[in-house]
Design a protein around this motif. Structure first.
Motif, PDB file in Angstrom:
ATOM      1  N   ASP A 240       0.827  -1.210   0.000  1.00  0.00           N
ATOM      2  CA  ASP A 240       0.000   0.000   0.000  1.00  0.00           C
ATOM      3  C   ASP A 240       0.861   1.259   0.000  1.00  0.00           C
ATOM      4  N   GLU A 241       1.954   1.215   0.780  1.00  0.00           N
ATOM      5  CA  GLU A 241       2.845   2.367   0.838  1.00  0.00           C
ATOM      6  C   GLU A 241       3.490   2.609  -0.519  1.00  0.00           C
ATOM      7  N   GLU A 244       0.958   4.037  -2.677  1.00  0.00           N
ATOM      8  CA  GLU A 244       0.770   5.450  -2.324  1.00  0.00           C
ATOM      9  C   GLU A 244       1.906   6.302  -2.873  1.00  0.00           C
ATOM     10  N   GLU A 248       1.529   9.158  -5.379  1.00  0.00           N
ATOM     11  CA  GLU A 248       2.063  10.477  -5.072  1.00  0.00           C
ATOM     12  C   GLU A 248       2.953  10.960  -6.211  1.00  0.00           C
TER      13      GLU A 248
END
Length: 341
Positions: A240-241, A244, A248
């Motif tokens: 998930d990071e 993200e 981003e």
């Protein structure tokens, strides 16, 4: 103020307002619903060390143990005294430690603490605690517990949950230290004896199953499954990071693209305005030069007309003078002829 429902690992703090009597817990329905989202799908099959049915028996007991242990450690920190693990429930039944806790949080809020061994008198301590909670913290009595239930050890899970929520509430208000955390990925807070004591305390309110014999291997299997789940959760969080970060990055690239487009649009607009201004100035200059040229031509024309008029007047004057001279000469000639005659 009502007790806030504070989130904790595996939903330990979930509770509901209670009526004058403690409702029995139907584990076969309630626990399944409560832990449906707790157990990852990965470990609901053969990969899990501890089978699901066994796990559904163990986890509610462990939750009770964890809440009770965290509340006990919090009591030790607040009161600056040792509270033996096996003596917590008996001490709570006496109500003395609850009154001391309340006087520590709100000095002199309970003026009389009964230290008799008679249960009916000791129950007044518990009643004083619940009434003071309601009076000083605006907690409805229905959200605490019935003093007789604590003294008779009925619905201990709900009672411990209420006390645990109360501890979190006063900690959140800055009246006491924070409730200590426990590492649920280790078995330090668990033991066969702790499970046996919890099973005895919870009794029939915990489960309808008769098979409550819990071994150390059951505990170790539960912890191992939890470590696996935590590992999977960390992997999912890492994914998930990463997602993200990619989002981003894409967002920043999109923002950069929009920024460049905006700058280019602004430059084009500025260039258009500059050209329009130059064109306006050019036209103004042309108009000025045109007017100057027209003025110059007008003056030239006026000068030409003036000169022509002067020339006409000069010629008329010359013609007049010539005529006068001719007239004079004619007269002189006539006079001369007359004289000769």
């Amino acid at each position: 103020m009502e007790l806030a429902r504070k989130g904790s690992t595996r939903g330990l703090l979930t509770t509901r307002g209670r009526s004058a009597t403690v409702a029995k817990v139907d584990v076969n329905d309630n626990i399944k619903q409560e832990f449906q989202e707790v157990i990852p799908t990965t470990f609901q099959g053969e990969a899990a060390t501890c089978n699901i049915a066994r796990r559904l028996q163990i986890e509610p007991i462990e939750q009770y143990i964890v809440m009770k242990e965290r509340f006990r450690l919090w009591l030790e920190l607040v009161l600056s005294r040792k509270v033996p693990r096996n003596d917590l429930i008996p001490l709570l039944k006496e109500g003395i430690i609850l009154c001391e806790l309340m006087n520590h949080l709100v000095p002199n809020s309970i003026s009389k603490i009964h230290r008799s061994k008679h249960p009916a008198i000791l129950m007044q301590n518990i009643t004083s605690f619940t009434e003071t909670c309601s009076r000083n913290f605006k907690i409805p009595v229905s959200q605490l517990f019935v003093p007789a239930d604590l003294q008779n050890q009925r619905g201990l899970r709900e009672i411990i949950t209420s006390l645990f929520l109360f501890a979190n509430m006063v900690s959140g208000q800055g009246l006491a230290v924070a409730v200590p955390e426990l590492d649920l990925l280790s078995s330090q807070h668990l033991s066969v004896e702790a499970f046996q004591q919890a099973t005895t305390e919870l009794g029939a309110n915990l489960t309808k199953s008769n098979d409550l014999t819990i071994s150390q291997s059951d505990i170790d299997s539960l912890v191992q499954d939890r470590i696996r789940e935590q590992h999977q959760k960390e992997q999912e969080e890492a994914v998930d990071e990463q997602d993200e970060e990619e989002e981003e990055l894409l967002r920043r690239e999109e923002e950069e693209s929009l920024r460049r487009e905006a700058e280019e649009k602004l430059q084009r607009e500025e260039e258009r305005l500059r050209r329009e201004e130059e064109e306006r100035l050019r036209k103004e200059e042309e108009e000025r030069l045109k007017k100057e040229e027209e003025e110059r031509l007008r003056k030239q024309e006026e000068e030409r007309l003036r000169r022509e008029e002067e020339e006409r007047l000069r010629r008329e004057e010359e013609e007049r003078l010539r005529r006068e001279e001719e007239e004079r000469l004619r007269r002189e000639e006539e006079e001369r002829l007359r004289r000769e005659e």
